[in-house]
Scaffold this motif. Structure first.
Motif, PDB file in Angstrom:
ATOM      1  N   ARG A   1       2.244  12.804   5.882  1.00 41.25           N
ATOM      2  CA  ARG A   1       3.477  13.200   5.200  1.00 41.25           C
ATOM      3  C   ARG A   1       3.389  14.631   4.682  1.00 41.25           C
ATOM      4  O   ARG A   1       4.413  15.229   4.357  1.00 41.25           O
ATOM      5  CB  ARG A   1       3.769  12.263   4.037  1.00 41.25           C
ATOM      6  N   LEU A   2       2.177  15.145   4.600  1.00 36.19           N
ATOM      7  CA  LEU A   2       1.955  16.519   4.187  1.00 36.19           C
ATOM      8  C   LEU A   2       1.579  17.358   5.406  1.00 36.19           C
ATOM      9  O   LEU A   2       0.874  16.877   6.292  1.00 36.19           O
ATOM     10  CB  LEU A   2       0.817  16.602   3.174  1.00 36.19           C
ATOM     11  N   PRO A   3       2.024  18.608   5.456  1.00 30.65           N
ATOM     12  CA  PRO A   3       1.573  19.488   6.537  1.00 30.65           C
ATOM     13  C   PRO A   3       0.054  19.678   6.492  1.00 30.65           C
ATOM     14  O   PRO A   3      -0.570  19.536   5.436  1.00 30.65           O
ATOM     15  CB  PRO A   3       2.288  20.812   6.240  1.00 30.65           C
TER      16      PRO A   3
ATOM     17  N   LYS B   1       8.393  12.352  -4.603  1.00 28.55           N
ATOM     18  CA  LYS B   1       8.967  12.937  -3.395  1.00 28.55           C
ATOM     19  C   LYS B   1       8.560  12.223  -2.112  1.00 28.55           C
ATOM     20  O   LYS B   1       9.349  12.138  -1.170  1.00 28.55           O
ATOM     21  CB  LYS B   1       8.586  14.417  -3.304  1.00 28.55           C
TER      22      LYS B   1
ATOM     23  N   ALA C   1       0.755  25.667  -4.292  1.00 24.19           N
ATOM     24  CA  ALA C   1       1.323  25.393  -2.966  1.00 24.19           C
ATOM     25  C   ALA C   1       1.721  23.926  -2.842  1.00 24.19           C
ATOM     26  O   ALA C   1       2.796  23.602  -2.319  1.00 24.19           O
ATOM     27  CB  ALA C   1       0.326  25.774  -1.876  1.00 24.19           C
ATOM     28  N   LEU C   2       0.884  23.041  -3.342  1.00 20.04           N
ATOM     29  CA  LEU C   2       1.204  21.614  -3.285  1.00 20.04           C
ATOM     30  C   LEU C   2       2.375  21.283  -4.204  1.00 20.04           C
ATOM     31  O   LEU C   2       3.219  20.446  -3.878  1.00 20.04           O
ATOM     32  CB  LEU C   2      -0.019  20.775  -3.675  1.00 20.04           C
ATOM     33  N   ARG C   3       2.424  21.938  -5.350  1.00 22.59           N
ATOM     34  CA  ARG C   3       3.513  21.685  -6.303  1.00 22.59           C
ATOM     35  C   ARG C   3       4.860  22.142  -5.716  1.00 22.59           C
ATOM     36  O   ARG C   3       5.875  21.486  -5.906  1.00 22.59           O
ATOM     37  CB  ARG C   3       3.217  22.428  -7.605  1.00 22.59           C
ATOM     38  N   GLU C   4       4.859  23.253  -4.995  1.00 15.78           N
ATOM     39  CA  GLU C   4       6.097  23.780  -4.421  1.00 15.78           C
ATOM     40  C   GLU C   4       6.626  22.915  -3.286  1.00 15.78           C
ATOM     41  O   GLU C   4       7.813  22.862  -3.045  1.00 15.78           O
ATOM     42  CB  GLU C   4       5.894  25.201  -3.921  1.00 15.78           C
ATOM     43  N   HIS C   5       5.729  22.252  -2.575  1.00 16.56           N
ATOM     44  CA  HIS C   5       6.154  21.430  -1.445  1.00 16.56           C
ATOM     45  C   HIS C   5       6.811  20.181  -1.981  1.00 16.56           C
ATOM     46  O   HIS C   5       7.741  19.655  -1.597  1.00 16.56           O
ATOM     47  CB  HIS C   5       4.976  21.048  -0.555  1.00 16.56           C
TER      48      HIS C   5
ATOM     49  N   LEU D   1      -1.405  21.973   3.831  1.00 19.04           N
ATOM     50  CA  LEU D   1      -1.352  21.434   2.473  1.00 19.04           C
ATOM     51  C   LEU D   1      -2.341  20.287   2.288  1.00 19.04           C
ATOM     52  O   LEU D   1      -2.893  20.109   1.195  1.00 19.04           O
ATOM     53  CB  LEU D   1       0.058  20.980   2.128  1.00 19.04           C
ATOM     54  N   ARG D   2      -2.580  19.512   3.332  1.00 15.75           N
ATOM     55  CA  ARG D   2      -3.613  18.471   3.246  1.00 15.75           C
ATOM     56  C   ARG D   2      -4.975  19.105   2.981  1.00 15.75           C
ATOM     57  O   ARG D   2      -5.763  18.614   2.183  1.00 15.75           O
ATOM     58  CB  ARG D   2      -3.671  17.655   4.538  1.00 15.75           C
TER      59      ARG D   2
END
Length: 82
Positions: free
Chosen positions: A39-41, A21, A78-82, A44-45
């Motif tokens: 690239r990640l919020p 992704k 949460a990381l998987r859903e993003h 989420l980081r």
């Protein structure tokens, strides 16, 4: 020992999703997370950093028991859903 295997499997899956992704490459999860940078919020980081910090502890017999499995599972989800 099984918690270590599940955590490794979860982070490997997330690393592969980040590659698909976001186009982020890395030989392991902490490296891929460091390369993802902005690239990640931010939230989420932070979740990813928590997972990366838990990886070495999961291999240790006593330290692995101190990890909050529910919290790590939520972070991985949460990381998987993003």
């Amino acid at each position: 020992m099984s918690s270590s295997n599940t955590l490794d499997a979860q982070t490997d899956e997330i690393r592969q999703l980040m590659r698909q992704k976001l186009g982020v490459r890395g030989r392991d999860f902490p490296t891929a997370l460091a390369r993802a940078k902005r690239r990640l919020p931010k939230a989420l980081r932070k979740e990813g950093q928590m997972l990366a910090a838990a990886l070495p502890m999961a291999d240790h017999p006593k330290l692995g028991q101190t990890l909050g499995r529910a919290r790590l599972d939520r972070a991985a989800g949460a990381l998987r859903e993003h």
